[in-house]
Design a protein around this motif. Structure first.
Motif, PDB file in Angstrom:
ATOM      1  N   ASN A 198      43.366  45.082  46.690  1.00 44.62           N
ATOM      2  CA  ASN A 198      43.112  43.703  47.049  1.00 44.62           C
ATOM      3  C   ASN A 198      41.748  43.022  46.765  1.00 44.62           C
ATOM      4  O   ASN A 198      40.621  43.842  46.926  1.00 44.62           O
ATOM      5  N   SER A 200      39.545  39.267  45.674  1.00 42.58           N
ATOM      6  CA  SER A 200      39.686  37.728  46.038  1.00 42.58           C
ATOM      7  C   SER A 200      40.041  36.954  44.812  1.00 42.58           C
ATOM      8  O   SER A 200      40.313  36.058  44.655  1.00 42.58           O
ATOM      9  N   TYR A 396      49.729  37.228  44.570  1.00 40.90           N
ATOM     10  CA  TYR A 396      48.906  36.356  45.440  1.00 40.90           C
ATOM     11  C   TYR A 396      49.519  36.360  46.788  1.00 40.90           C
ATOM     12  O   TYR A 396      50.611  35.924  46.842  1.00 40.90           O
ATOM     13  N   ASN A 400      47.095  35.991  53.417  1.00 39.91           N
ATOM     14  CA  ASN A 400      45.845  36.841  53.614  1.00 39.91           C
ATOM     15  C   ASN A 400      44.823  36.365  52.480  1.00 39.91           C
ATOM     16  O   ASN A 400      43.604  36.907  52.603  1.00 39.91           O
ATOM     17  N   GLU A 401      45.106  35.505  51.711  1.00 39.92           N
ATOM     18  CA  GLU A 401      44.636  34.973  50.559  1.00 39.92           C
ATOM     19  C   GLU A 401      43.903  35.795  49.807  1.00 39.92           C
ATOM     20  O   GLU A 401      42.637  35.746  49.374  1.00 39.92           O
ATOM     21  N   GLU A 402      44.566  36.738  49.108  1.00 39.69           N
ATOM     22  CA  GLU A 402      43.984  37.726  48.333  1.00 39.69           C
ATOM     23  C   GLU A 402      45.158  38.102  47.261  1.00 39.69           C
ATOM     24  O   GLU A 402      46.283  37.736  47.588  1.00 39.69           O
ATOM     25  N   TYR A 403      44.523  38.776  46.317  1.00 38.93           N
ATOM     26  CA  TYR A 403      45.404  39.169  45.224  1.00 38.93           C
ATOM     27  C   TYR A 403      45.680  40.774  45.349  1.00 38.93           C
ATOM     28  O   TYR A 403      44.911  41.448  45.587  1.00 38.93           O
ATOM     29  N   GLU A 404      46.911  41.122  45.168  1.00 41.61           N
ATOM     30  CA  GLU A 404      47.320  42.577  45.175  1.00 41.61           C
ATOM     31  C   GLU A 404      47.853  42.907  44.212  1.00 41.61           C
ATOM     32  O   GLU A 404      48.486  42.362  43.407  1.00 41.61           O
TER      33      GLU A 404
END
Length: 586
Positions: A198, A200, A396, A400-404
């Motif tokens: 992951n 940001s 997105y 968790n406000e993250e890119y995976e």
């Protein structure tokens, strides 16, 4: 004639003529009252037989007209539903065109794809729900009638295929079935969304917050997975994802995976002794990959490689020179220099599995030069490069406000499953994302499948722990096989391919719809012909059956007059014997 009393022959003659005339009068009365010339077989035996055959044919022709009319109504029902399907396909192509441009992000394409799949689901619903009098029209079942000939429309008086019937075929108009239009994907597919990788920003390089670490992880799939016997699945490696912490971003990893499968091939070490010492035998071998020639040597060390000359020496670190140990050391050497050589390797006992280091390419040429039979290659060129069994995307995670990283199988169905694994081993639960794996070990330490650099730390363990519950976002419960162009528009390349896939679907639908229009016109012509045929046959039957009123009325008048005259004459004849009384009285 003598005047007698016992027998009144004139009365008898008059009575007989009256009876005959009365019979003809009764026959005329019956014909005029019924309108039929033939009311019984006695009236016209041959005519009655012909008439009944004609009547049967007329009745069948009239029913055939109704059958054809019903078929027209059925076709109009199907064609009307297909006009709605046409609207959905046009919208799907519009969405595919929208997703095919580079101005949208992967997350935005997921939103576009949701409507795309909704349109496909609506086409499925329409095709499944459309029926006429309980007969399904657009789900493909109509085509299976009569052994695949189609729905029989019968309209003639016999059972001749040239005269009395023809078939209506309507293909499967469902969107997401292999027998249908093949656009969209209603089957749930294995989807892995790993929180272990992951970032940001999807454009940032992949690196841990504690330390930047290079490494690999593998992706593999099974097409024969059985949930009751998971250990019996045959797994195929899709490829190895290389993470270079100094340059690779999540977007670049996604782009690599979407190029298609890495090419693969095998090389088996077999006879390493015989005809001399083991050292002599192995020293006669050489391995050529991409035009680079590698020989074998014994002793300590890691071997040497000269990328400029394209040569190298693979050092054998063991003293027994077994097939397994040679395969192990060869894998270690190739992995250490894979960026230049173009392949990675995994040892599986005495077998060396080689993978092209680049995604989507056709592969490399492998040659062995051997004084004995120490090495046997499975194929001279790596195979299966570019096969697209999976689709990768950046997801997105709003929570968790993250890119995976998200990977999804292109195939639906319970048999198709997807897993990612770290590279310390492929045999064990702790290193596998998505479930327990049983089977042959394909490596262990540095010799088999660890990162290319000397750091033995697995990239997945570096980026965090993974487990089945947190990684798998949906259970595998699909039932189809949706590997066609147009299954989804989650990526720009998939959307571009979908344009061609939807064109094929539109042509298939248009062909079926045009065929229905032609059949409807044919049925209308058939009805006209049947009406003319029934009309002419009815005219022929009328000439046999119906009474000619003018002629019969003439006969009736004649017979009526004769009957009245015969009645009068019978009365006169009955009074004539009384003349004998005059003679007796005189």
């Amino acid at each position: 004639m003598s005047l007698v009393v016992n027998h009144n022959l004139m009365a008898m003659n008059a009575a007989r003529n009256l009876s005959a005339t009365y019979g003809r009068l009764a026959e005329s009365t019956q014909r005029l009252s019924s309108g039929m010339r033939v009311n019984s077989a006695a009236d016209d035996a041959a005519g009655l037989a012909i008439r009944e055959i004609m009547r049967a044919e007329i009745a069948v022709l009239n029913q055939g007209i109704r059958n054809a009319s019903d078929a027209i109504s059925m076709i109009q029902t199907a064609e009307g539903a297909m006009s709605v399907i046409d609207e959905k396909l046009i919208r799907m192509k519009e969405l595919a065109e929208q997703a095919a441009t580079g101005t949208y992000t992967t997350a935005q394409r997921e939103i576009i794809n949701s409507e795309y799949q909704a349109m496909a689901a609506e086409i499925d619903r329409i095709a499944t729900a459309t029926d006429f009098n309980g007969v399904k029209l657009l789900d493909g079942s109509l085509r299976e009638s009569h052994g695949g000939s189609g729905l029989k429309i019968h309209f003639g008086t016999g059972n001749s295929s040239d005269e009395d019937y023809y078939y209506v075929q309507i293909g499967d108009m469902r969107a997401t079935k292999g027998t249908g239009l093949r656009v969209g994907n209603s089957d749930l597919r294995d989807t892995l969304r790993t929180t272990a990788l992951n970032v940001s920003s999807p454009d940032d390089v992949m690196q841990d917050t504690a330390s930047a670490t290079d490494g690999l992880f593998g992706i593999r799939f099974a097409s024969d997975f059985d949930s009751e016997s998971p250990g019996n699945a045959n797994w195929d490696v899709y490829g190895y994802v290389n993470i270079d912490a100094s340059r690779d971003s999540l977007n670049s990893i996604v782009a690599d995976i979407n190029k298609g499968r890495q090419a693969t091939g095998t090389l088996t070490m077999t006879q390493l002794t015989g005809g001399g010492s083991a050292t002599d035998d192995i020293s006669t071998q050489s391995l050529t990959i991409n035009g680079q020639i590698f020989t074998f040597a014994t002793g300590a060390g890691t071997g040497t490689y000269n990328g400029t000359l394209g040569t190298g020496v693979i050092n054998l670190t063991t003293t027994n020179y077994s097939a397994t140990s040679v395969a192990w050391d060869t894998a270690a050497f190739l992995n250490a220099h894979s960026a230049s050589i173009g392949v990675r390797a995994v040892s599986d006992g005495s077998t060396l599995h080689m993978f092209a280091s680049e995604w989507g390419e056709g592969g490399n040429t492998i040659e062995t030069v051997s004084g004995t039979t120490a090495m046997v290659m499975g194929q001279k060129t790596l195979e299966h490069g570019g096969e697209e069994f999976m689709t990768s995307s950046v997801y997105y995670d709003e929570n968790n406000e993250e890119y995976e990283l998200q990977i999804q199988m292109n195939h639906g169905g319970e048999d198709y499953q997807l897993q990612i694994f770290n590279l310390t081993t492929m045999n064990g639960t702790s290193d596998i994302v998505g479930g327990t794996i049983a089977g042959t070990s394909m490596g262990g330490t540095w010799g088999g499948v660890l990162p290319i650099n000397d750091d033995p730390t697995s990239v997945l363990s570096t980026y965090g722990s993974t487990d089945e519950e947190s990684e798998w976002i949906q259970a595998q419960n699909g039932s189809g096989n949706t590997d066609w162009d147009g299954a989804d528009i989650l990526t720009q390349s998939a959307a571009q391919k979908a344009l061609a896939g939807i064109d094929l679907a539109i042509r298939k639908k248009d062909t079926a719809r045009a065929n229905l229009g032609a059949i409807q016109n044919r049925l209308e012509n058939t009805i006209t012909n049947l009406q003319i045929q029934a009309e002419n046959l009815q005219a022929a039957e009328s000439r046999i059956s119906d009474v000619d009123v003018a002629t019969e009325m003439t006969q009736f008048t004649r017979n009526n007059i004769l009957a009245q005259a015969a009645t009068a004459m019978l009365a006169q004849a009955n009074s004539l014997p009384q003349l004998a009384l005059q003679l007796l009285g005189g």
